[in-house]
Scaffold this motif. Structure first.
Motif, PDB file in Angstrom:
ATOM      1  N   GLY A 151       1.080  -1.252  -0.042  1.00 54.12           N
ATOM      2  CA  GLY A 151       0.421   0.175  -0.003  1.00 54.12           C
ATOM      3  C   GLY A 151       0.960   1.158   0.000  1.00 54.12           C
ATOM      4  N   ALA A 152       0.957   2.472   1.073  1.00 59.15           N
ATOM      5  CA  ALA A 152       0.981   3.518   1.021  1.00 59.15           C
ATOM      6  C   ALA A 152       2.640   3.483   1.748  1.00 59.15           C
ATOM      7  CB  ALA A 152       0.164   4.817   1.042  1.00 59.15           C
ATOM      8  N   LEU A 153       2.448   2.263   2.128  1.00 58.33           N
ATOM      9  CA  LEU A 153       3.677   2.648   3.564  1.00 58.33           C
ATOM     10  C   LEU A 153       5.059   3.287   2.268  1.00 58.33           C
ATOM     11  CD1 LEU A 153       4.552   3.231   6.188  1.00 58.33           C
ATOM     12  CD2 LEU A 153       5.301   0.833   5.782  1.00 58.33           C
ATOM     13  N   GLY A 154       5.267   2.695   1.444  1.00 60.52           N
ATOM     14  CA  GLY A 154       6.051   2.800   0.790  1.00 60.52           C
ATOM     15  C   GLY A 154       7.118   3.772   0.122  1.00 60.52           C
ATOM     16  N   SER A 155       5.107   4.759  -0.146  1.00 61.56           N
ATOM     17  CA  SER A 155       6.110   6.536  -0.351  1.00 61.56           C
ATOM     18  C   SER A 155       6.839   7.074   0.806  1.00 61.56           C
ATOM     19  CB  SER A 155       5.022   6.238  -1.318  1.00 61.56           C
ATOM     20  OG  SER A 155       3.398   6.816  -0.208  1.00 61.56           O
ATOM     21  N   ILE A 156       5.320   6.725   1.883  1.00 60.10           N
ATOM     22  CA  ILE A 156       5.641   7.338   2.927  1.00 60.10           C
ATOM     23  C   ILE A 156       7.136   7.211   3.516  1.00 60.10           C
ATOM     24  CG2 ILE A 156       4.799   7.144   5.096  1.00 60.10           C
ATOM     25  CD1 ILE A 156       1.875   6.695   4.785  1.00 60.10           C
ATOM     26  N   LEU A 157       7.439   5.893   3.232  1.00 61.01           N
ATOM     27  CA  LEU A 157       9.273   6.051   4.384  1.00 61.01           C
ATOM     28  C   LEU A 157      10.064   6.395   3.459  1.00 61.01           C
ATOM     29  CD1 LEU A 157       9.312   1.920   4.969  1.00 61.01           C
ATOM     30  CD2 LEU A 157       8.581   3.885   6.702  1.00 61.01           C
ATOM     31  N   VAL A 158       9.902   6.243   2.330  1.00 64.29           N
ATOM     32  CA  VAL A 158      10.250   6.484   1.437  1.00 64.29           C
ATOM     33  C   VAL A 158      10.823   9.018   1.392  1.00 64.29           C
ATOM     34  CG1 VAL A 158      11.299   7.854  -1.182  1.00 64.29           C
ATOM     35  CG2 VAL A 158      10.801   5.484  -0.240  1.00 64.29           C
ATOM     36  N   ASN A 159       9.560   9.119   1.573  1.00 59.97           N
ATOM     37  CA  ASN A 159       9.428  10.675   1.571  1.00 59.97           C
ATOM     38  C   ASN A 159       9.718  11.062   2.915  1.00 59.97           C
ATOM     39  OD1 ASN A 159       7.660  10.859  -0.773  1.00 59.97           O
ATOM     40  ND2 ASN A 159       6.333  10.907  -0.504  1.00 59.97           N
ATOM     41  N   ASN A 160      10.036  10.443   3.687  1.00 55.63           N
ATOM     42  CA  ASN A 160      10.644  10.926   5.634  1.00 55.63           C
ATOM     43  C   ASN A 160      11.905  11.035   5.564  1.00 55.63           C
ATOM     44  OD1 ASN A 160       7.992  12.247   6.652  1.00 55.63           O
ATOM     45  ND2 ASN A 160       7.328  10.597   5.977  1.00 55.63           N
ATOM     46  N   GLY A 161      12.870  10.009   4.320  1.00 54.91           N
ATOM     47  CA  GLY A 161      14.079  10.212   4.692  1.00 54.91           C
ATOM     48  C   GLY A 161      14.319   8.804   4.853  1.00 54.91           C
TER      49      GLY A 161
END
Length: 282
Positions: A151-161
């Motif tokens: 789901g969306a967790l991948g992009s959340i992790l990447v966007n927060n460094g």
């Protein structure tokens, strides 16, 4: 009556009768002289004793007696050692520095320098929480944070460094749980990723555990953070059965794995703080 050299002479009257009045006067006069002589002698004796005592006192005071020259002389007060000459204890007014805060070492990559991998974060062949033991299975470590999410967790992790994700799977009695630890540079980044979390960490199969919590099966997910670490769990049945609110064993497994992970992160900070406190001051 008068006295001659041969003794008293008697007065008029019978030559054999003494003059009693004259004798009485002579006896009284004689007693008065003896009394005064006795009193005078006492005064003289007292005066002599007083003089002797005064002489002894004067001799002791001025030390003029030659026999006192060899006597032990006590030191005068000026010759006694002064108490102020002894070294006085010294006390510093500077307070010792407070011990390092363990959380400081896991809140920033600048201080969190201890080795970090699946072996240090998930040691041993099992984990135990409250007398419940779970066998450890596969572990995985990657710097591609988005590749191990759903789901969306991948992009959340990447966007927060996110810098890396470390995963491990544990199982007990037909229930399995995977925990994924996302590592950031700062505590603020980890907290933000946890608060924004959606979707979840992908389950990790292998080493005796089949694929689970995939292909649409319902599983239980959690998200937490501590320091610069955000950690996520996914737990479900190895049979593929859906998890419900009545699936207490699945909830317990997920909570136990999350609790163990939290303790490992805390222990990491404590170990580094202890090492810093024991290091010699530069």
């Amino acid at each position: 009556m008068s006295f001659g050299q041969g003794g008293p002479s008697w007065g008029p009257g019978d030559s054999q009768t003494p003059d009693w009045a004259a004798l009485a006067d002579i006896s009284a006069a004689r007693n008065r002289r003896r009394k005064w002589l006795f009193i005078g002698g006492g005064v003289v004796a007292t005066a002599v004793v007083g003089a002797l005592v005064a002489a002894v006192v004067v001799a002791a005071g001025n030390g003029s007696d030659a026999s006192d020259k060899n006597a032990t002389q006590l030191p005068s007060p000026q010759a006694l050692p002064s108490e102020s000459s002894a070294p006085a204890p010294s006390f510093t007014t500077k307070a010792p520095p407070p011990p390092p805060d363990p959380k400081d070492f896991i809140s920033s990559s600048k201080k969190d320098k201890a080795p970090l991998n699946a072996g240090t974060l998930f040691p041993g062949a099992k984990l135990t929480v409250a007398n419940r033991s779970y066998a450890k299975h596969a572990t995985h470590h990657t710097t591609g944070c988005a590749s191990v999410t759903q789901g969306a967790l991948g992009s959340i992790l990447v966007n927060n460094g996110c810098r890396q994700v470390i995963r491990a799977t544990y199982s007990k009695a037909g229930v399995a749980a995977t925990v994924g630890v996302a590592v950031f540079d700062t505590e603020a980044q980890a907290q933000k990723a946890m608060k924004q979390s959606a979707g979840g960490i992908a389950s990790l199969s292998g080493a005796g555990v089949p694929t689970f919590c995939r292909n649409g099966s319902i599983c239980r997910r959690t998200a937490n953070s501590y320091g610069r670490y955000a950690y996520f769990t996914v737990a479900g049945f190895l049979s593929g059965k859906n998890v419900t609110n009545a699936s207490a064993d699945v909830f317990t497994a997920g909570d136990d794995v999350a609790e163990f992970t939290f303790r490992q992160i805390v222990a990491r900070g404590q170990a580094q703080a202890s090492a810093a406190a024991a290091a010699p001051a530069s």
